[in-house]
Design an enzyme around this catalytic site. Structure first.
Site, PDB file in Angstrom:
ATOM      1  N   HIS A 110       0.795  -1.235   0.000  1.00 15.94           N
ATOM      2  CA  HIS A 110       0.000   0.000   0.000  1.00 15.94           C
ATOM      3  C   HIS A 110       0.819   1.272   0.000  1.00 15.94           C
ATOM      4  O   HIS A 110       0.255   2.356   0.141  1.00 15.94           O
ATOM      5  CB  HIS A 110      -0.909   0.050   1.230  1.00 15.94           C
ATOM      6  CG  HIS A 110      -1.990  -0.972   1.222  1.00 15.94           C
ATOM      7  ND1 HIS A 110      -3.236  -0.754   0.669  1.00 15.94           N
ATOM      8  CD2 HIS A 110      -2.009  -2.240   1.670  1.00 15.94           C
ATOM      9  CE1 HIS A 110      -3.968  -1.839   0.805  1.00 15.94           C
ATOM     10  NE2 HIS A 110      -3.243  -2.764   1.410  1.00 15.94           N
ATOM     11  N   LYS A 130      -8.401  13.864   5.194  1.00 17.24           N
ATOM     12  CA  LYS A 130      -7.614  12.632   5.132  1.00 17.24           C
ATOM     13  C   LYS A 130      -6.593  12.719   6.253  1.00 17.24           C
ATOM     14  O   LYS A 130      -6.497  13.753   6.922  1.00 17.24           O
ATOM     15  CB  LYS A 130      -6.906  12.472   3.783  1.00 17.24           C
ATOM     16  CG  LYS A 130      -6.214  13.745   3.269  1.00 17.24           C
ATOM     17  CD  LYS A 130      -5.613  13.537   1.889  1.00 17.24           C
ATOM     18  CE  LYS A 130      -6.564  13.801   0.747  1.00 17.24           C
ATOM     19  NZ  LYS A 130      -6.680  12.741  -0.222  1.00 17.24           N
ATOM     20  N   ARG A 131      -5.817  11.663   6.507  1.00 20.13           N
ATOM     21  CA  ARG A 131      -4.776  11.770   7.515  1.00 20.13           C
ATOM     22  C   ARG A 131      -3.852  12.940   7.180  1.00 20.13           C
ATOM     23  O   ARG A 131      -3.619  13.249   6.011  1.00 20.13           O
ATOM     24  CB  ARG A 131      -3.983  10.459   7.597  1.00 20.13           C
ATOM     25  CG  ARG A 131      -4.753   9.350   8.279  1.00 20.13           C
ATOM     26  CD  ARG A 131      -5.102   9.709   9.718  1.00 20.13           C
ATOM     27  NE  ARG A 131      -3.930   9.691  10.554  1.00 20.13           N
ATOM     28  CZ  ARG A 131      -3.645   8.736  11.445  1.00 20.13           C
ATOM     29  NH1 ARG A 131      -4.479   7.740  11.651  1.00 20.13           N
ATOM     30  NH2 ARG A 131      -2.552   8.788  12.172  1.00 20.13           N
ATOM     31  N   LYS A 171       0.927  14.232   1.829  1.00 15.18           N
ATOM     32  CA  LYS A 171      -0.416  14.556   1.328  1.00 15.18           C
ATOM     33  C   LYS A 171      -0.586  16.061   1.134  1.00 15.18           C
ATOM     34  O   LYS A 171      -1.543  16.529   0.558  1.00 15.18           O
ATOM     35  CB  LYS A 171      -1.478  14.024   2.282  1.00 15.18           C
ATOM     36  CG  LYS A 171      -1.542  12.491   2.342  1.00 15.18           C
ATOM     37  CD  LYS A 171      -2.601  12.017   3.316  1.00 15.18           C
ATOM     38  CE  LYS A 171      -2.600  10.525   3.581  1.00 15.18           C
ATOM     39  NZ  LYS A 171      -3.205   9.708   2.513  1.00 15.18           N
ATOM     40  N   THR A 188      -8.462   6.729  -1.903  1.00 17.62           N
ATOM     41  CA  THR A 188      -9.794   6.197  -2.174  1.00 17.62           C
ATOM     42  C   THR A 188     -10.853   7.267  -1.927  1.00 17.62           C
ATOM     43  O   THR A 188     -11.952   7.189  -2.475  1.00 17.62           O
ATOM     44  CB  THR A 188     -10.091   4.965  -1.280  1.00 17.62           C
ATOM     45  OG1 THR A 188      -9.626   5.233   0.040  1.00 17.62           O
ATOM     46  CG2 THR A 188      -9.413   3.730  -1.810  1.00 17.62           C
ATOM     47  N   LYS A 190     -14.605   8.619  -3.670  1.00 13.40           N
ATOM     48  CA  LYS A 190     -15.846   8.922  -2.938  1.00 13.40           C
ATOM     49  C   LYS A 190     -16.382  10.302  -3.304  1.00 13.40           C
ATOM     50  O   LYS A 190     -17.584  10.495  -3.482  1.00 13.40           O
ATOM     51  CB  LYS A 190     -15.598   8.845  -1.426  1.00 13.40           C
ATOM     52  CG  LYS A 190     -15.295   7.439  -0.957  1.00 13.40           C
ATOM     53  CD  LYS A 190     -14.700   7.374   0.442  1.00 13.40           C
ATOM     54  CE  LYS A 190     -14.042   6.010   0.640  1.00 13.40           C
ATOM     55  NZ  LYS A 190     -13.144   5.939   1.798  1.00 13.40           N
TER      56      LYS A 190
END
Ligand code: 4GP
Length: 833
Positions: A374, A567-568, A573, A678, A682
């Site tokens: 992952h 998100k985290r 990110k 992901t 969504k």
């Protein structure tokens, strides 16, 4: 021993079985029964919490029947099963999902209304099952939903943490972690006190000679901890298949505590032993994309895989087949390297307990396992000190060394004299201290290795696992692009949109075959349809605005563009890029005349996400977002034009409210760092557009929905290495607009500049590893395009509709079918009711 029950008695039982409710009245009766008997309360003092409990129990009763039948069917038909081993299952709430999957939400809504409750309030009573950190754990939850919905005979295996991911509070702009004790009342689990496994740790290994003259290893001594099974039913959508998620809880073996010690007056130490055993499953490690190498974590891993394998082998043995059939009956998927010890444990069982020859056993093992990677981030790749493994699991270390020996012998044959190759692929890293490389062990012990999006699967083949592609050839490595379950992420989260879509797609069939969404495409230019679509989006934004008001006190305008990044929190990110962009926007607005300002489009920037408690920089990012928000949100000159919101404690149930309310969401990782993502899927599925980099699944989303429906920006993965090199060895000039942003922070506009100096230094002085400065200009330019595009609402809504129409590929049903065909070789079990 099973009791032998005479046939007439059996027949009478099945005639008298309690019938499941099928309508509103039946549901109401069940609720009243549970309130008055199970909960021992009266309907006169039934509050929302009791109504939630009774409703859940009513639905749980329904599920139990299907669940039992599913297990019987799977045992009777004895086809190949798949076992999904994941240290994380980020399930969220179960009630709404159960009601929708069995098709009785309307009955429950009516019944609850009769009893004086709003169904949303009752659903809202449930505590999230938050046994995961982020994407990896949520993916496992979506997979369980798809496996059941597609009727695959499948089990999930995980740990029943007493504390899931911590609850996040924001105090004075800082993240504070609070324990999440979620098990007070959990109707969705069944303790199986009869299903226990003794798990051994520590001890030593000796050799013995068997009757046939061969030697065998015996692992003795040490300590035993008991694993107790807790089962969670997983209902499929519109099918009676109800699979099982088995979570293990740890307990001291041999009862509550040591009575011997107790009687001798040593009460404390008898309880201490109990507590030490229970610690194993006490808490989820709160790291996302980061490994910390803690001993307790390794204990958790072995505890869980040993219990699961014992269970899997026991079930296999019930069928009385020979070991040569094991891999035809059992497929085990490793969700990341966390369960890699399962490879060693199965080899140990076959060798030491079942007495198989090494090669025979190893052949079975490698045919059984598949491994999903992952992340390519080096800090997330698991390694364990050899000394620790030896101390905790002495026999396993021997087996790991043997696996490595045989593996390196084959490598040496294929690459004679290539010492470097041997060093690079070895399962043991010759460092100080020596380490076991879990990813290498997972690759060597599996027949397939997959990444989770095309770019990611290509990257693992050319970077971290490059040598293994040479050793095994490319066929061992494959891609299965992630997906999400449309049941939770559209039908449940956005019921009005789901209904509108159904009205144009010929009913709810799209929830089982998401490619049917393409029927929407013809309606993208239909003005009346667009209006209905836009109204639903607006209503979802109003709902989020209310929530924002409730929890932050800030009023936001639902007509503004809602720009969301949830998100985290992680440097890769790049929430820092986002907040720097927000500051830049603020400065631009401040520099405008009143007249000019009036022409600007109002925006609400919404952030949410947890930082790992030990990840200091991520916590600084949260602090900056809050500091910026508290200045901008009070600035009367700016008013509605810009609001900055940090929503605390982002989790699955909040995501279900946030996704449907976004106009634009941000997926802006440095190219080549986000394996898939992901939430990007969504957001698009809920009729929002995305701004993103060419990274992870953004690339495939672009391919599916079309370049004109996504706002891409930034450098490409292939250029990242060169840019990093240039930062470190060439001259590194910072984007001038970004410098202005830094200057504003340093002037104290958002509080003590020192608080944020490390974030700025990371870009200016420490090589800007995440390419914030390199991408800043194109990021801001792309936001300008977003504004322009949003002004033309007709076109914007058309883009949204077209995108949704083209999202069929991203169902987790598609990816489960790909795993089933390409990796597990399992078939659905057709239900003949
Ligand atoms: C995540 C990846 O970061 C994310 O890109 C991916 O979509 C998700 O797994 C599911 O495949 N990884 C983790 C982790 O959550 O802890 O490594």
């Amino acid at each position: 021993v099973e009791a032998s029950i005479p046939e007439p008695q059996r027949a009478a039982w099945s005639r008298n079985q309690i019938q499941s409710f099928t309508d509103k009245d039946g549901f109401e009766k069940e609720v009243v029964r549970h309130v008055e008997t199970t909960l021992a309360r009266s309907m006169f003092n039934c509050d929302e919490s009791a109504a939630y409990s009774a409703t859940s129990l009513a639905f749980r009763d329904r599920l139990i029947k299907d669940w039992n039948k599913t297990q019987q069917r799977q045992t009777y038909r004895d086809t190949k099963r798949v076992y999904y081993l994941s240290l994380e299952f980020l399930m969220g709430r179960a009630l709404d999902n159960a009601m929708l999957n069995v098709g009785l939400k309307d009955a429950a809504k009516g019944g609850l209304a009769d009893l004086g409750f709003r169904i949303e309030d009752i659903i809202g009573q449930e505590h999230d099952a938050a046994l995961g950190n982020g994407g990896l754990g949520r993916l496992a939850a979506c997979f369980l939903d798809s496996l059941a919905s597609l009727n695959y005979p499948a089990w999930g295996y995980g740990l029943r943490y007493r504390y899931g991911i911590f609850k996040q509070e924001i105090i004075d702009g800082y993240q504070v972690e609070v324990p999440d004790y979620w098990l007070d009342f959990n109707p969705w689990e069944f303790p199986r006190h009869d299903v226990t496994v003794d798990i051994q740790f520590f001890g030593h290994v000796s050799k013995t000679t068997k009757d046939d003259g061969k030697t065998a290893a015996i692992w003795e001594g040490g300590e035993i901890v008991q694993a107790v099974a807790y089962d969670v039913p997983i209902p499929g959508y519109d099918t009676p298949t109800t699979n099982n998620l088995r979570l293990w809880s740890s307990k001291a073996s041999g009862g509550e505590f040591d009575f011997q010690k107790f009687n001798n007056g040593d009460y404390e130490s008898s309880v201490a032993e109990q507590q030490r055993a229970e610690t194993i499953s006490a808490v989820l490690y709160p790291n996302d994309n980061l490994e910390r190498g803690k001993e307790l974590r390794l204990k958790q891993q072995y505890f869980w895989v040993a219990a699961s394998l014992y269970d899997i082998v026991r079930r296999f043995k019930k069928s009385k087949r020979g070991w040569n059939e094991f891999a035809d009956q059992v497929a085990i998927q490793l969700n990341d390297t966390h369960p890699t010890l399962a490879i060693v444990e199965l080899q140990r069982i076959l060798l030491d307990i079942e007495g198989l020859e090494w090669d025979v056993a190893w052949d079975i093992v490698t045919k059984t396992f598949g491994y999903t990677n992952h992340t390519v981030l080096p800090e997330a790749l698991e390694k364990w000190p050899v000394g620790l493994v030896q101390y905790l699991l002495p026999r396993h270390l021997q087996i790991i060394y043997d696996i490595n020996l045989y593996f390196l012998q084959t490598v040496e044959k294929a690459f004679p004299k290539d010492r470097d190759m041997l060093t690079r692929v070895s399962i043991i890293e010759e460092s100080q201290p020596k380490m076991v490389r879990m990813a290498h062990l997972a690759i060597v012990g599996s027949h397939k290795v997959n990444g989770v999006a095309e770019l990611h699967s290509d990257l693992i083949k050319t970077t971290i696992f490059k040598d293994f592609v040479e050793v095994y050839g490319p066929d061992k490595f494959t891609n299965v692009t992630n997906g999400i379950t449309p049941r939770r992420w559209l039908h449940q989260a956005n019921p009005r949109l789901s209904e509108l879509i159904a009205s144009k797609c010929g009913g709810n069939g799209f929830l089982k075959d998401l490619t049917q969404l393409n029927r929407l495409e013809a309606h993208a230019k239909d003005a009346a349809f667009r209006r209905e679509w836009a109204e639903i989006k607006y209503a979802n934004k109003v709902r989020l605005a209310k929530h924002i008001k409730n929890v932050t006190g800030v009023t936001v305008n639902p007509a503004a563009l809602f720009d969301v990044q949830v998100k985290r929190i992680h440097e890769y990110k790049r929430q820092q890029l986002n907040i720097f962009g927000v500051i830049h926007r603020y400065l631009t607005l401040k520099g405008m005349s009143v007249e000019e300002r009036k022409k600007q489009l109002p925006r609400v920037s919404v952030f949410g996400g947890k930082a790992a408690p030990g990840y200091w920089m991520a916590k600084q990012i949260i602090h900056l977002i809050n500091a910026v928000g508290s200045v901008i949100n009070k600035d009367e000159e700016i008013g509605d034009l810009l609001k900055v919101i940090f929503l605390e404690d982002y989790n699955v149930s909040k995501a279900e409210m946030i996704c449907p309310a976004s106009d634009l969401s941000e997926h802006i990782s440095t190219a080549g760092t986000e394996a898939s993502g992901t939430s990007n899927m969504k957001f698009v599925l809920n009729g929002g557009l995305i701004i993103g980099t060419c990274d992870g699944a953004n690339i495939e989303i672009t391919r599916e929905i079309g370049e004109s429906n996504i706002f891409l920006f930034g450098n490409l993965a292939e250029d990242v290495e060169d840019l990093r090199h240039a930062h470190n060895y060439g001259s590194h000039s910072i984007d001038s607009d970004l410098e202005k942003v830094f200057g504003t922070i340093e002037s104290g506009t958002f509080g003590t500049p020192h608080d944020f100096s490390a974030m700025i230094a990371a870009v200016r002085h420490h090589g800007d590893y995440y390419l914030v400065s390199d991408d800043f200009h194109s990021y801001m330019e792309t936001h300008r395009l977003v504004d322009e595009s949003y002004r033309n609402q007709d076109e914007w809504v058309s883009k949204c509709i077209t995108s949704v129409a083209r999202m069929g590929f991203f169902s987790s049903d598609r990816c489960i079918n790909e795993y089933a065909d390409g990796i597990w070789n399992v078939e659905p079990l057709v239900v003949q009711e």
